[in-house]
Scaffold this motif. Structure first.
Motif, PDB file in Angstrom:
ATOM      1  N   SER A  52       0.846  -1.197   0.000  1.00 33.60           N
ATOM      2  CA  SER A  52       0.000   0.000   0.000  1.00 33.60           C
ATOM      3  C   SER A  52       0.879   1.244   0.000  1.00 33.60           C
ATOM      4  CB  SER A  52      -0.929   0.017   1.219  1.00 33.60           C
ATOM      5  OG  SER A  52      -0.199   0.198   2.409  1.00 33.60           O
ATOM      6  N   ILE A  53       0.433   2.263  -0.745  1.00 35.25           N
ATOM      7  CA  ILE A  53       1.136   3.545  -0.820  1.00 35.25           C
ATOM      8  C   ILE A  53       0.118   4.634  -0.500  1.00 35.25           C
ATOM      9  CG2 ILE A  53       2.524   5.102  -2.216  1.00 35.25           C
ATOM     10  CD1 ILE A  53       3.311   2.777  -3.970  1.00 35.25           C
ATOM     11  N   GLU A  54       0.413   5.404   0.538  1.00 35.45           N
ATOM     12  CA  GLU A  54      -0.487   6.475   0.969  1.00 35.45           C
ATOM     13  C   GLU A  54       0.194   7.823   0.755  1.00 35.45           C
ATOM     14  OE1 GLU A  54      -3.123   7.318   4.934  1.00 35.45           O
ATOM     15  OE2 GLU A  54      -0.958   7.169   5.199  1.00 35.45           O
ATOM     16  N   THR A  55      -0.588   8.820   0.381  1.00 35.28           N
ATOM     17  CA  THR A  55      -0.059  10.171   0.235  1.00 35.28           C
ATOM     18  C   THR A  55      -1.097  11.167   0.717  1.00 35.28           C
ATOM     19  OG1 THR A  55       1.002  11.713  -1.292  1.00 35.28           O
ATOM     20  CG2 THR A  55      -0.879  10.489  -2.148  1.00 35.28           C
ATOM     21  N   GLY A  56      -0.626  12.356   1.106  1.00 33.83           N
ATOM     22  CA  GLY A  56      -1.539  13.405   1.546  1.00 33.83           C
ATOM     23  C   GLY A  56      -1.800  13.443   3.031  1.00 33.83           C
ATOM     24  N   ARG A  57      -1.117  12.609   3.824  1.00 34.55           N
ATOM     25  CA  ARG A  57      -1.340  12.614   5.272  1.00 34.55           C
ATOM     26  C   ARG A  57      -0.097  13.030   6.044  1.00 34.55           C
ATOM     27  NH1 ARG A  57      -2.070   8.757   9.757  1.00 34.55           N
ATOM     28  NH2 ARG A  57      -1.157   7.100   8.514  1.00 34.55           N
ATOM     29  N   LEU A  58       1.081  12.611   5.595  1.00 35.22           N
ATOM     30  CA  LEU A  58       2.324  12.931   6.289  1.00 35.22           C
ATOM     31  C   LEU A  58       3.227  13.773   5.378  1.00 35.22           C
ATOM     32  CD1 LEU A  58       3.192   9.451   7.877  1.00 35.22           C
ATOM     33  CD2 LEU A  58       1.852  11.314   8.877  1.00 35.22           C
ATOM     34  N   ALA A  59       4.016  14.673   6.008  1.00 35.45           N
ATOM     35  CA  ALA A  59       5.023  15.487   5.309  1.00 35.45           C
ATOM     36  C   ALA A  59       4.419  16.184   4.093  1.00 35.45           C
ATOM     37  CB  ALA A  59       6.212  14.610   4.906  1.00 35.45           C
ATOM     38  N   GLY A  74       6.905  15.990  -3.085  1.00 32.87           N
ATOM     39  CA  GLY A  74       6.322  14.660  -3.234  1.00 32.87           C
ATOM     40  C   GLY A  74       6.568  13.856  -1.982  1.00 32.87           C
ATOM     41  N   SER A  75       5.518  13.257  -1.415  1.00 32.61           N
ATOM     42  CA  SER A  75       5.661  12.508  -0.165  1.00 32.61           C
ATOM     43  C   SER A  75       4.714  11.321  -0.179  1.00 32.61           C
ATOM     44  CB  SER A  75       5.355  13.406   1.035  1.00 32.61           C
ATOM     45  OG  SER A  75       5.248  12.643   2.219  1.00 32.61           O
ATOM     46  N   VAL A  76       5.239  10.129   0.152  1.00 33.63           N
ATOM     47  CA  VAL A  76       4.398   8.937   0.247  1.00 33.63           C
ATOM     48  C   VAL A  76       4.813   8.132   1.471  1.00 33.63           C
ATOM     49  CG1 VAL A  76       4.039   8.785  -2.257  1.00 33.63           C
ATOM     50  CG2 VAL A  76       5.917   7.506  -1.194  1.00 33.63           C
ATOM     51  N   THR A  77       3.865   7.385   2.003  1.00 30.97           N
ATOM     52  CA  THR A  77       4.140   6.403   3.053  1.00 30.97           C
ATOM     53  C   THR A  77       3.835   5.037   2.472  1.00 30.97           C
ATOM     54  OG1 THR A  77       3.470   7.993   4.740  1.00 30.97           O
ATOM     55  CG2 THR A  77       3.655   5.687   5.404  1.00 30.97           C
ATOM     56  N   LEU A  78       4.813   4.187   2.483  1.00 30.43           N
ATOM     57  CA  LEU A  78       4.687   2.870   1.861  1.00 30.43           C
ATOM     58  C   LEU A  78       4.666   1.806   2.948  1.00 30.43           C
ATOM     59  CD1 LEU A  78       6.596   1.717  -1.272  1.00 30.43           C
ATOM     60  CD2 LEU A  78       6.730   0.320   0.773  1.00 30.43           C
ATOM     61  N   ARG A  79       3.761   0.814   2.806  1.00 28.69           N
ATOM     62  CA  ARG A  79       3.676  -0.268   3.790  1.00 28.69           C
ATOM     63  C   ARG A  79       3.655  -1.614   3.078  1.00 28.69           C
ATOM     64  NH1 ARG A  79       0.010  -0.797   9.251  1.00 28.69           N
ATOM     65  NH2 ARG A  79       0.552  -2.970   9.716  1.00 28.69           N
ATOM     66  N   TYR A  80       4.448  -2.542   3.608  1.00 34.22           N
ATOM     67  CA  TYR A  80       4.517  -3.906   3.081  1.00 34.22           C
ATOM     68  C   TYR A  80       4.710  -4.819   4.276  1.00 34.22           C
ATOM     69  CZ  TYR A  80       5.724  -7.459  -0.490  1.00 34.22           C
ATOM     70  OH  TYR A  80       5.742  -8.557  -1.317  1.00 34.22           O
ATOM     71  N   ALA A 105      10.481  13.655  -1.786  1.00 35.55           N
ATOM     72  CA  ALA A 105      11.287  14.156  -2.906  1.00 35.55           C
ATOM     73  C   ALA A 105      11.117  15.664  -2.989  1.00 35.55           C
ATOM     74  CB  ALA A 105      10.848  13.497  -4.214  1.00 35.55           C
ATOM     75  N   GLN A 106      12.233  16.387  -3.075  1.00 37.62           N
ATOM     76  CA  GLN A 106      12.189  17.842  -3.120  1.00 37.62           C
ATOM     77  C   GLN A 106      13.313  18.344  -4.020  1.00 37.62           C
ATOM     78  OE1 GLN A 106       9.855  19.944  -1.481  1.00 37.62           O
ATOM     79  NE2 GLN A 106      10.762  21.413  -2.906  1.00 37.62           N
ATOM     80  N   ALA A 107      13.029  19.414  -4.770  1.00 38.57           N
ATOM     81  CA  ALA A 107      14.040  20.048  -5.625  1.00 38.57           C
ATOM     82  C   ALA A 107      14.082  21.538  -5.330  1.00 38.57           C
ATOM     83  CB  ALA A 107      13.726  19.807  -7.098  1.00 38.57           C
ATOM     84  N   ARG A 108      15.266  22.135  -5.478  1.00 37.16           N
ATOM     85  CA  ARG A 108      15.400  23.581  -5.318  1.00 37.16           C
ATOM     86  C   ARG A 108      14.801  24.298  -6.535  1.00 37.16           C
ATOM     87  NH1 ARG A 108      18.691  25.557  -1.339  1.00 37.16           N
ATOM     88  NH2 ARG A 108      20.169  24.098  -0.368  1.00 37.16           N
TER      89      ARG A 108
END
Length: 721
Positions: free
Chosen positions: A16-23, A28-34, A43-46
């Motif tokens: 499962s990949i969740e986004t929009g809750r943490l960081a 770009g931010s995801v929380t991945l669970r396995y 992921a961040q760029a200047r």
């Protein structure tokens, strides 16, 4: 805010990949669970463009000890610099995502993978690249993904997708594959002599298995992906100059310069051609605009050089040093160049040279590995050193670089497959690869030099291992696979494919692609050509050392092993370690295991044997009926205590000393007297009763000692019926 979760099956478990809750402040931010393994990936760029002339991408893999319910063992009780496992995990992600950033993209970009929960069964190293792919795909960062990454094991001849830690311990294959929808981009593997065809089949199995993850990330991108920000590539004035510069360079002898065998000579001749081309177009270096024009011409020449080199390879099957695509550079080898090392060898292939050194140690020399997936002692160490002088450069020297750790790990995986078990060869082994010259494929030279050093030391490896680096030049439908690539071919080519193995099969491989990926057909061809090169190198190694030396190196320490009754371990150690300190004072190290295995380690064989004799004496178990020439060590009103052997006394009762009744023990025996005694009985506490053999049958035997109260019933009185 409640995030959105996307799910798919990966192997036999749900990902499962969740986004929009943490960081949420990051691009770009995801929380991945396995399973119960969870990763937070950002992921961040200047916004500002970097002034560097390369992609400033960094990937960090952060292991948090709370993920497994542990407090860090450091002095400050907080995580320190990443360990080797974390660095290797970061490299897997970096190698997967780096080739897919757009050409000319120069914004500093950072991907951070934080392991926030680890169940120690579902390994996080292959989950990090999936999280990075998802985070980059939904971010505003220009990136041509998605990609996915999986691991393949092999149990009972069957491939297993993303095996658990327990399954991996029983697997004959540990293969990590990353790829896009259509092609494979990165491969890394350790194997127990796998065939080339099995490896291709496993890679194809992995590529098929990752498609569901790519589908999932594409769905995320379609539903949540941000618009990618615009970036400006440098206005490259040199591009328009390339045709003109290329023609002038060919006329000035660029082809002959590129085909020069020696690296320094080739560089000097190529530079002379470049300088001649520039001088013809910028006759006055001090004129207005001359500096800018010179820079543009240098850049154009670099592109023309690359084009010419690739054309020579594809059309004429000629390489930078004059070889064809299948030829291995000249090899020379020297065994045991170092007189005091336990094992050593120099392996030179062309202008790449590595000094391999083997050192044998005791269990006290092993490495404690403490990361989120394991807590064990590693008894095989391989360290790869790449000093600046190896490439004729001057650089600041610090700690071990990520590159050194990665190259060392590849060589370690290649050689580990042929090592004897610790039970068969109870030494901790350290190999060091000192790169003395580097012009391509120094990690593979480390495999060869390390194998030779082990054989020189007398380590009974199962078979010699060699490694070779393969390259690729591909233009549309045309391509050519290169054996034993140079540093220049690595830089200007499209693939770095390192293959290690024995004459029977592959033990390790690592592939990195600079283009969008390669097909199974190219991979088969590369593996077949690598086998041809590997067998050639193994043949050269066999001319110097065909097998491990029959005896350990004369400078190598000896290990003597023996087994004692586990209940007698305390005697070997002694109160407060006193006995073992006395043993080590005899000139040896002593290790004792819970099962009663004792190992004696010494550079002096006679000292090791002396310690062995002493331990056997200390742990000797007396038996009724044995006779000894003993020494009286103490007297008492009721008898004399006689030392039978070190650490063991028996008691000769006063009634067993003479046919006549004695008034005192000292009438017949005094401390220091020697006499022949025989064990008459041993009670349940191990106490020994002695008799004098010459008086046996002439005097009545002594009554046995009374048993301890309660016998073996923990002190309770005997049952009365």
């Amino acid at each position: 805010m409640i995030g959105k979760t996307y799910k798919t099956m990966l192997g036999d478990r749900e990902l499962s990949i969740e986004t929009g809750r943490l960081a949420k402040l990051v691009s770009g931010s995801v929380t991945l669970r396995y399973g119960d393994t969870m990763l937070l990936v950002t992921a961040q760029a200047r916004e500002e463009k970097s002034t560097l002339d390369f992609l400033p991408l960094t990937v960090e893999f952060e292991e948090r000890h709370y993920a497994v319910g542990k407090i860090p063992g450091s002095f400050h009780r907080r995580e320190g610099r990443p360990g080797e496992k974390a660095i290797l995990s970061a490299r897997i992600t970096d190698r997967q995502i780096r080739p897919l950033f757009p050409k000319g993209y120069r914004h500093e970009t950072q991907v951070i993978i934080t392991v926030i929960s680890a169940d120690q069964q579902n390994l996080p190293d292959v989950l990090g690249p999936i999280g990075a792919s998802a985070a980059l795909s939904i971010s505003d960062i220009p990136w041509n993904g998605p990609t996915a990454c999986v691991r393949v094991g092999q149990l009972d001849g069957q491939f297993v997708l993303n095996p658990t830690t327990d399954q991996l311990e029983r697997s004959s294959l540990d293969l990590v594959v990353a790829g896009t929808r259509d092609a494979v981009m990165m491969v890394e593997a350790g194997a127990q002599g796998a065939s080339e065809e099995d490896l291709v089949a496993a890679i194809e199995f992995a590529h098929a298995g990752m498609q569901g993850v790519i589908d999932l990330i594409e769905t995320m991108r379609a539903e949540l992906g941000q618009e990618k920000f615009n970036f400006l590539a440098d206005g490259d004035l040199s591009t328009d100059l390339v045709p003109e510069v290329a023609e002038a360079a060919r006329a000035a002898g660029l082809r002959d310069a590129l085909l020069t065998v020696k690296k320094k000579d080739r560089s000097a001749r190529t530079k002379a051609v470049r300088d001649a081309v520039i001088a013809a177009r910028v006759p006055d270096a001090d004129a207005e605009g001359a500096a800018e024009q010179t820079l543009a011409l240098k850049a154009a020449f670099g592109k023309a050089e690359k084009q010419e080199l690739r054309r020579l390879i594809l059309e004429d099957d000629l390489r930078a040093d004059g070889r064809n695509s299948r030829t291995v550079r000249p090899i020379w080898i020297e065994a045991r160049p170092l007189p005091r090392a336990h094992g050593s060898a120099i392996f030179t292939r062309g202008e790449t040279q590595v000094l391999g050194v083997a050192t044998l140690g005791t269990e006290r020399d092993n490495l404690l590995v403490d990361d989120l997936t394991t807590d064990e002692n590693d008894k095989f160490l391989l360290h790869y050193n790449f000093p600046p002088y190896s490439t004729g450069e001057v650089k600041r020297m610090g700690g071990q670089s990520r590159r050194e750790i990665g190259h060392g790990n590849l060589a370690k995986r290649a050689i580990r497959a042929v090592l004897p078990t610790f039970e068969e060869f109870p030494y901790v082994i350290r190999l060091v690869g000192e790169v003395l010259e580097s012009n391509g494929s120094s990690s593979m030279a480390t495999v060869c030099a390390g194998t030779l050093a082990l054989m020189d030391a007398g380590v009974p490896i199962k078979a010699p291992v060699a490694g070779v680096a393969m390259g690729l030049v591909i233009e549309g439908e045309r391509y050519r696979v290169l054996t034993d690539i140079l540093g220049l071919e690595d830089a200007l080519g499209d693939m770095d494919f390192k293959v290690c193995g024995t004459a029977e099969g592959v033990t390790a491989l690592q592939m990195d692609i600079k283009v969008g990926g390669i097909t199974p057909q190219i991979m088969r061809e590369a593996l077949a050509q690598a086998r041809e090169g590997r067998l050639h190198i193994l043949g050269k190694m066999a001319e110097v050392l065909a097998a491990p030396r029959a005896e350990l190196s004369p400078t190598a320490p000896r290990i003597v092993s023996l087994k004692v009754n586990p209940e007698l371990i305390g005697k070997v150690i002694g109160p407060g370690g006193k006995q073992i300190r006395e043993l080590e004072a005899m000139g040896a190290q002593v290790t004792v295991e819970e099962d009663g295995t004792v190992r004696i380690f010494s550079a002096d064989g006679s000292a090791a044997e002396a310690v062995r004799t002493r331990i056997e004496s200390i742990t000797r178990e007396a038996k009724v009926g044995e006779e000894f020439d003993g020494t009286v060590v103490k007297t008492a009103p009721f008898g004399a205590f006689v030392n039978l052997y070190p650490g063991q006394d028996g008691m000769l009762h006063i009634s067993q000393m003479s046919e006549e009744r004695l008034g005192a023990v000292e009438d017949v025996l005094n401390v220091g007297d020697k006499l022949r005694v025989k064990i008459a009985a041993i009670d349940d506490r191990g106490k020994i009763d002695l008799i004098r053999p010459e008086l046996e049958g002439k005097i009545p035997p002594r009554e046995p000692r009374a048993p301890r109260p309660g016998g073996d019933r923990g002190g309770r009185p005997p049952r009365r019926d």
